[in-house]
Write a protein that holds these residues in place. Sequence first.
Motif, PDB file in Angstrom:
ATOM      1  N   ILE A  70      -1.059 -11.779  -6.998  1.00 53.59           N
ATOM      2  CA  ILE A  70       0.243 -11.126  -6.801  1.00 53.59           C
ATOM      3  C   ILE A  70       0.437 -10.041  -7.846  1.00 53.59           C
ATOM      4  O   ILE A  70       0.846  -8.915  -7.539  1.00 53.59           O
ATOM      5  N   ASP A  71       0.139 -10.370  -9.102  1.00 52.79           N
ATOM      6  CA  ASP A  71       0.249  -9.390 -10.187  1.00 52.79           C
ATOM      7  C   ASP A  71      -0.661  -8.186  -9.935  1.00 52.79           C
ATOM      8  O   ASP A  71      -0.259  -7.032 -10.121  1.00 52.79           O
ATOM      9  N   LEU A  72      -1.903  -8.456  -9.498  1.00 53.27           N
ATOM     10  CA  LEU A  72      -2.856  -7.382  -9.257  1.00 53.27           C
ATOM     11  C   LEU A  72      -2.386  -6.458  -8.143  1.00 53.27           C
ATOM     12  O   LEU A  72      -2.437  -5.227  -8.269  1.00 53.27           O
ATOM     13  N   VAL A  73      -1.952  -7.053  -7.026  1.00 51.27           N
ATOM     14  CA  VAL A  73      -1.480  -6.260  -5.886  1.00 51.27           C
ATOM     15  C   VAL A  73      -0.345  -5.340  -6.316  1.00 51.27           C
ATOM     16  O   VAL A  73      -0.336  -4.141  -6.020  1.00 51.27           O
ATOM     17  N   LEU A  74       0.623  -5.905  -7.033  1.00 56.85           N
ATOM     18  CA  LEU A  74       1.787  -5.119  -7.441  1.00 56.85           C
ATOM     19  C   LEU A  74       1.433  -4.075  -8.501  1.00 56.85           C
ATOM     20  O   LEU A  74       1.982  -2.974  -8.500  1.00 56.85           O
ATOM     21  N   ASP A  75       0.511  -4.415  -9.417  1.00 58.27           N
ATOM     22  CA  ASP A  75       0.065  -3.435 -10.418  1.00 58.27           C
ATOM     23  C   ASP A  75      -0.586  -2.225  -9.755  1.00 58.27           C
ATOM     24  O   ASP A  75      -0.295  -1.075 -10.093  1.00 58.27           O
ATOM     25  N   ILE A  76      -1.474  -2.495  -8.798  1.00 56.99           N
ATOM     26  CA  ILE A  76      -2.191  -1.404  -8.125  1.00 56.99           C
ATOM     27  C   ILE A  76      -1.229  -0.599  -7.260  1.00 56.99           C
ATOM     28  O   ILE A  76      -1.293   0.635  -7.208  1.00 56.99           O
ATOM     29  N   ALA A  77      -0.304  -1.302  -6.580  1.00 57.20           N
ATOM     30  CA  ALA A  77       0.690  -0.602  -5.762  1.00 57.20           C
ATOM     31  C   ALA A  77       1.569   0.299  -6.631  1.00 57.20           C
ATOM     32  O   ALA A  77       1.887   1.431  -6.256  1.00 57.20           O
ATOM     33  N   ALA A  78       1.959  -0.206  -7.800  1.00 60.01           N
ATOM     34  CA  ALA A  78       2.797   0.590  -8.704  1.00 60.01           C
ATOM     35  C   ALA A  78       2.041   1.804  -9.233  1.00 60.01           C
ATOM     36  O   ALA A  78       2.652   2.825  -9.584  1.00 60.01           O
ATOM     37  N   GLY A  79       0.719   1.710  -9.275  1.00 61.35           N
ATOM     38  CA  GLY A  79      -0.093   2.793  -9.824  1.00 61.35           C
ATOM     39  C   GLY A  79      -0.371   3.936  -8.869  1.00 61.35           C
ATOM     40  O   GLY A  79      -1.043   4.905  -9.249  1.00 61.35           O
ATOM     41  N   GLN A  80       0.147   3.861  -7.651  1.00 61.58           N
ATOM     42  CA  GLN A  80      -0.108   4.922  -6.661  1.00 61.58           C
ATOM     43  C   GLN A  80       0.886   6.069  -6.856  1.00 61.58           C
ATOM     44  O   GLN A  80       1.692   6.397  -5.980  1.00 61.58           O
ATOM     45  N   GLU A  81       0.807   6.710  -8.014  1.00 60.69           N
ATOM     46  CA  GLU A  81       1.782   7.734  -8.402  1.00 60.69           C
ATOM     47  C   GLU A  81       1.841   8.894  -7.408  1.00 60.69           C
ATOM     48  O   GLU A  81       2.927   9.374  -7.064  1.00 60.69           O
ATOM     49  N   GLU A  82       0.688   9.353  -6.959  1.00 60.99           N
ATOM     50  CA  GLU A  82       0.670  10.504  -6.063  1.00 60.99           C
ATOM     51  C   GLU A  82       1.373  10.202  -4.751  1.00 60.99           C
ATOM     52  O   GLU A  82       2.138  11.022  -4.229  1.00 60.99           O
ATOM     53  N   PHE A  83       1.132   8.998  -4.207  1.00 61.20           N
ATOM     54  CA  PHE A  83       1.785   8.620  -2.955  1.00 61.20           C
ATOM     55  C   PHE A  83       3.287   8.436  -3.161  1.00 61.20           C
ATOM     56  O   PHE A  83       4.093   8.879  -2.333  1.00 61.20           O
ATOM     57  N   HIS A  84       3.673   7.768  -4.256  1.00 60.79           N
ATOM     58  CA  HIS A  84       5.096   7.576  -4.536  1.00 60.79           C
ATOM     59  C   HIS A  84       5.819   8.909  -4.713  1.00 60.79           C
ATOM     60  O   HIS A  84       6.978   9.056  -4.324  1.00 60.79           O
ATOM     61  N   MET A  85       5.125   9.889  -5.295  1.00 57.96           N
ATOM     62  CA  MET A  85       5.727  11.207  -5.499  1.00 57.96           C
ATOM     63  C   MET A  85       6.098  11.852  -4.168  1.00 57.96           C
ATOM     64  O   MET A  85       7.104  12.581  -4.064  1.00 57.96           O
ATOM     65  N   LYS A  86       5.318  11.553  -3.126  1.00 58.86           N
ATOM     66  CA  LYS A  86       5.555  12.142  -1.803  1.00 58.86           C
ATOM     67  C   LYS A  86       6.402  11.231  -0.912  1.00 58.86           C
ATOM     68  O   LYS A  86       6.530  11.486   0.285  1.00 58.86           O
ATOM     69  N   SER A  87       6.963  10.152  -1.486  1.00 59.37           N
ATOM     70  CA  SER A  87       7.695   9.153  -0.705  1.00 59.37           C
ATOM     71  C   SER A  87       9.186   9.176  -1.011  1.00 59.37           C
ATOM     72  O   SER A  87       9.603   9.594  -2.089  1.00 59.37           O
ATOM     73  N   ASP A  88       9.969   8.689  -0.024  1.00 59.97           N
ATOM     74  CA  ASP A  88      11.424   8.583  -0.211  1.00 59.97           C
ATOM     75  C   ASP A  88      11.796   7.385  -1.066  1.00 59.97           C
ATOM     76  O   ASP A  88      12.750   7.442  -1.841  1.00 59.97           O
ATOM     77  N   CYS A  89      11.069   6.267  -0.892  1.00 59.60           N
ATOM     78  CA  CYS A  89      11.463   5.014  -1.553  1.00 59.60           C
ATOM     79  C   CYS A  89      10.293   4.036  -1.579  1.00 59.60           C
ATOM     80  O   CYS A  89       9.158   4.394  -1.227  1.00 59.60           O
ATOM     81  N   PHE A  90      10.566   2.810  -1.995  1.00 59.53           N
ATOM     82  CA  PHE A  90       9.556   1.747  -2.058  1.00 59.53           C
ATOM     83  C   PHE A  90      10.206   0.441  -1.629  1.00 59.53           C
ATOM     84  O   PHE A  90      11.412   0.234  -1.847  1.00 59.53           O
ATOM     85  N   ALA A  91       9.424  -0.446  -0.987  1.00 61.87           N
ATOM     86  CA  ALA A  91       9.952  -1.754  -0.575  1.00 61.87           C
ATOM     87  C   ALA A  91       8.936  -2.851  -0.881  1.00 61.87           C
ATOM     88  O   ALA A  91       7.727  -2.610  -0.842  1.00 61.87           O
TER      89      ALA A  91
END
Length: 346
Positions: free
Chosen positions: A98-119
Amino acid sequence: METVTITGPDVETREELQAVISRAIQSASPKCSDSAGECEYTCNNVFRGLAIIICNENFKEPNKPRRCCDDDLQLTKETFSNLKFLVLAFKDLTGRQIDLVLDIAAGQEEFHMKSDCFACVVASHGNERHRPVDDKQPPGLYFRDHCVYGIDNEPVATKQIVKKFSEVTSLKNKPKLFFIQACRIVPNGICSIDEGHTVSVDPSNFQDEVILKNADDIPEPSFFDRLIGRKTNTIDTTKIIRVLDPPCDDDCLIVYSSNSEKESYGRHDSYINGGWMLISLYNAVDKYLQALQMKTIDHIDIIDVLYEMTSYVAKRMEVNLKETDYHHRKAAVVFEHCFHRELYFK
């Protein structure tokens, strides 16, 4: 894109998880950009955002299986896919995974920059655990933190899940949504039942108490005094107070399947281990999506969705355990947020 559910054994290492998430992001489809009003979160980015769904079913002893896990997965995948999120679904993860999945998901800076939000949705067993005492903690004051469990019964603090994404630079000033389908009970396992109570509405019963005195005559109580409802500043160290530390940060929404110190049960046998919050979320979103398609509304307000969720649970869900004191009791959906703007899905 059809959403595939990844199971724990398929992603044992960080490299495997990184590869899965990278492939998904590369296949993400852009959405239509919409203009946002002055008081709205912007929704003119390329993508809606990433939605991470984690559902655990098969646990080590002493935790029992969550029989509704596959239904949870299906409902949440449909819900967030219909809202145009890029959905990544995982089943039966350990605490470390769970920690790994969320760490890697949080690290997707480029995708988050192009996104409206996160869930993020986490459906698992849960608890409230005492936080270790430190020297800075006032005497007699004990904090507890909510956590969810991996299938190996290793806890992951909800506060830390939220913190991972509230600290992501490319998600700053963007809404972050967390849905926690897990029990919230005190460490000794005692579960309170709301029996209800009568509130007097006769003004004559409290008229004298609401007359304000001269402010100069009323000493300001300390934080500790206010916590235990004491009017003087004399600290009685025999008093013990346990406080649930809420994890809500700026631009965050957290939805729980039940109140603190209540267990999560569903009305139907297949949902005894939870799941009814995600049913209500699916139904609420579906209702507004249909209205959007019929053009009776021009956007979906997330707060309206939350009100619809709580109403659905209040009217249609209740405990069905005839041999216990929980029979015909209810556990309401609870949410808190620190949104600074309106959040609309268009």
